[in-house]
Design a protein around this motif. Structure first.
Motif, PDB file in Angstrom:
ATOM      1  N   GLU A   1      -0.294  44.328  35.974  1.00 54.61           N
ATOM      2  CA  GLU A   1       0.625  43.296  36.444  1.00 54.61           C
ATOM      3  C   GLU A   1      -0.186  42.284  37.236  1.00 54.61           C
ATOM      4  OE1 GLU A   1       3.664  45.108  38.818  1.00 54.61           O
ATOM      5  OE2 GLU A   1       4.484  46.243  37.141  1.00 54.61           O
ATOM      6  N   CYS A   2       0.031  41.008  36.964  1.00 55.42           N
ATOM      7  CA  CYS A   2      -0.663  39.945  37.694  1.00 55.42           C
ATOM      8  C   CYS A   2       0.370  39.024  38.336  1.00 55.42           C
ATOM      9  CB  CYS A   2      -1.545  39.134  36.752  1.00 55.42           C
ATOM     10  SG  CYS A   2      -2.873  40.073  36.015  1.00 55.42           S
ATOM     11  N   LEU A   3       0.261  38.847  39.626  1.00 53.34           N
ATOM     12  CA  LEU A   3       1.131  37.954  40.381  1.00 53.34           C
ATOM     13  C   LEU A   3       0.224  36.960  41.110  1.00 53.34           C
ATOM     14  CD1 LEU A   3       3.197  40.833  41.975  1.00 53.34           C
ATOM     15  CD2 LEU A   3       3.895  39.457  40.018  1.00 53.34           C
ATOM     16  N   VAL A   4       0.535  35.670  41.048  1.00 54.61           N
ATOM     17  CA  VAL A   4      -0.356  34.678  41.647  1.00 54.61           C
ATOM     18  C   VAL A   4       0.404  33.647  42.464  1.00 54.61           C
ATOM     19  CG1 VAL A   4      -2.116  34.908  39.855  1.00 54.61           C
ATOM     20  CG2 VAL A   4      -0.338  33.181  39.607  1.00 54.61           C
TER      21      VAL A   4
ATOM     22  N   VAL B   1      -2.081  31.890  33.869  1.00 60.93           N
ATOM     23  CA  VAL B   1      -2.442  33.293  34.055  1.00 60.93           C
ATOM     24  C   VAL B   1      -2.013  34.110  32.842  1.00 60.93           C
ATOM     25  CG1 VAL B   1      -2.112  35.328  35.487  1.00 60.93           C
ATOM     26  CG2 VAL B   1      -2.218  33.070  36.530  1.00 60.93           C
ATOM     27  N   SER B   2      -2.929  34.924  32.365  1.00 58.08           N
ATOM     28  CA  SER B   2      -2.653  35.849  31.270  1.00 58.08           C
ATOM     29  C   SER B   2      -3.392  37.145  31.566  1.00 58.08           C
ATOM     30  CB  SER B   2      -3.146  35.258  29.951  1.00 58.08           C
ATOM     31  OG  SER B   2      -3.142  36.235  28.945  1.00 58.08           O
TER      32      SER B   2
ATOM     33  N   CYS C   1      -7.420  33.092  33.839  1.00 58.49           N
ATOM     34  CA  CYS C   1      -6.704  32.251  34.798  1.00 58.49           C
ATOM     35  C   CYS C   1      -7.538  31.013  35.078  1.00 58.49           C
ATOM     36  CB  CYS C   1      -6.375  32.998  36.088  1.00 58.49           C
ATOM     37  SG  CYS C   1      -7.793  33.312  37.140  1.00 58.49           S
ATOM     38  N   PHE C   2      -6.904  30.004  35.626  1.00 59.68           N
ATOM     39  CA  PHE C   2      -7.607  28.792  36.025  1.00 59.68           C
ATOM     40  C   PHE C   2      -7.393  28.591  37.520  1.00 59.68           C
ATOM     41  CE2 PHE C   2      -8.149  24.297  36.818  1.00 59.68           C
ATOM     42  CZ  PHE C   2      -9.370  24.063  36.195  1.00 59.68           C
ATOM     43  N   MET C   3      -8.509  28.505  38.261  1.00 60.32           N
ATOM     44  CA  MET C   3      -8.435  28.309  39.709  1.00 60.32           C
ATOM     45  C   MET C   3      -8.241  26.830  39.996  1.00 60.32           C
ATOM     46  SD  MET C   3      -8.718  31.398  40.691  1.00 60.32           S
ATOM     47  CE  MET C   3      -8.589  31.031  42.407  1.00 60.32           C
ATOM     48  N   ILE C   4      -7.060  26.448  40.482  1.00 59.99           N
ATOM     49  CA  ILE C   4      -6.791  25.063  40.857  1.00 59.99           C
ATOM     50  C   ILE C   4      -7.584  24.720  42.109  1.00 59.99           C
ATOM     51  CG2 ILE C   4      -4.996  23.458  41.611  1.00 59.99           C
ATOM     52  CD1 ILE C   4      -3.002  25.255  40.004  1.00 59.99           C
TER      53      ILE C   4
ATOM     54  N   THR D   1      -2.280  38.929  43.252  1.00 55.72           N
ATOM     55  CA  THR D   1      -2.325  40.393  43.256  1.00 55.72           C
ATOM     56  C   THR D   1      -2.463  40.880  41.822  1.00 55.72           C
ATOM     57  OG1 THR D   1      -0.879  40.499  45.185  1.00 55.72           O
ATOM     58  CG2 THR D   1      -1.076  42.501  43.866  1.00 55.72           C
ATOM     59  N   MET D   2      -3.372  41.826  41.626  1.00 54.94           N
ATOM     60  CA  MET D   2      -3.515  42.502  40.343  1.00 54.94           C
ATOM     61  C   MET D   2      -3.234  43.979  40.575  1.00 54.94           C
ATOM     62  SD  MET D   2      -7.021  40.671  39.144  1.00 54.94           S
ATOM     63  CE  MET D   2      -7.620  40.628  40.821  1.00 54.94           C
ATOM     64  N   LYS D   3      -2.319  44.522  39.792  1.00 52.20           N
ATOM     65  CA  LYS D   3      -2.001  45.945  39.883  1.00 52.20           C
ATOM     66  C   LYS D   3      -2.374  46.596  38.565  1.00 52.20           C
ATOM     67  CE  LYS D   3       1.814  45.462  43.109  1.00 52.20           C
ATOM     68  NZ  LYS D   3       3.247  45.695  43.345  1.00 52.20           N
TER      69      LYS D   3
END
Length: 191
Positions: free
Chosen positions: A30-33, A41-42, A59-62, A169-171
Motif C-alpha cells: 500500500e502506498c499513501l503519499v 504514484v504506482s 513516483c515523481f517527486m514534485i 507511507t509504504m506498507k
C-alpha cells in the motif's frame, strides 16, 4: 525460571531455522503519499512463483527530498488477525547512512536494497522520477523472523532546520514461511 524459558525458546527457534529454509514472500503493498510533494504514484506486487513475489513502484517527486527520515516499523499479525508491534521501530536518517556517518543496521539493510532495486542509489537530495523494479527481501540481508505474517511500514518525512514535512507511507505485507519445493518430476526421454 525466566532464564530456562528463554533458553528453551531459543533452542526451539534455532532448531526451526536449521530444519527449514526461510523465505520472505511479499503479499501486498500500500502506498499513501502527500499529493503536494509526490505525484503519479504506482506500486504493486507481482507474484513470480510460490516462494517469490516482487515489488514495482514509480513516483515523481514534485519537491526534492533534501534530508529524508524513514521511520521503519515492523508489525506481526496475531491470532485475532490484528497487526501488533514486533521488535523493530527505528528512525533512519538515510542521507547519513549513505554518507557513512550512521551505521544503524536497518538503515544499512535499507540502503543495500535501495542500491540494488531502485534508482535511489546516489547521495541526497532525491528528486524527479523515482523507480523500484523487481525488488524483494533477500533472506541473507534480514534477521530470521518466526514464521507468520508481517507488515513493514516505512513512513518518509523530509526535515529542514524549521519543519518536518510528511512525504508518504509504504506498507509492505509479507509472509515469513518455509521454502516451498516444486513437486514437478522431470521425465527423461529414453531412446
Amino acid at each position: 525460571m525466566k532464564l530456562v524459558l528463554v533458553v528453551l525458546l531459543g533452542c526451539c527457534f534455532i532448531g526451526q531455522l536449521t530444519n527449514t529454509q526461510l523465505v520472505y514472500k511479499l503479499k501486498k503493498i500500500e502506498c499513501l503519499v502527500n499529493r503536494t510533494r509526490v505525484s503519479n504514484v504506482s506500486c504493486h506486487v507481482k507474484a513470480i512463483n510460490w516462494n517469490l513475489a516482487v515489488v514495482n513502484m514509480d513516483c515523481f517527486m514534485i519537491v526534492p527530498l533534501h534530508n529524508p527520515i524513514i521511520r521503519m516499523q515492523v508489525f506481526t499479525k496475531d491470532y485475532s488477525n490484528q497487526y501488533k508491534p514486533f521488535l523493530v521501530d527505528v528512525k533512519i536518517r538515510i542521507c547519513e547512512v549513505i554518507e557513512r556517518r550512521n551505521f544503524i543496521p536497518y538503515g544499512v539493510i535499507m540502503w543495500k536494497l535501495f542500491k540494488r532495486y531502485t534508482n535511489v542509489n546516489h547521495s541526497c537530495p532525491f528528486s524527479g522520477h523515482l523507480i523500484a523494479r523487481d525488488g524483494f527481501l533477500d533472506t541473507s540481508l534480514l534477521p530470521p523472523f518466526p514464521q507468520g505474517f508481517y507488515q513493514v511500514s516505512l513512513v518518509v518525512t523530509d526535515t529542514n532546520s524549521t519543519s518536518t514535512d510528511y512525504v508518504g507511507t509504504m506498507k509492505f505485507f509479507l509472509q515469513a514461511m518455509e521454502h516451498i519445493k516444486s513437486k514437478k518430476t522431470h521425465n527423461l526421454v529414453h531412446n
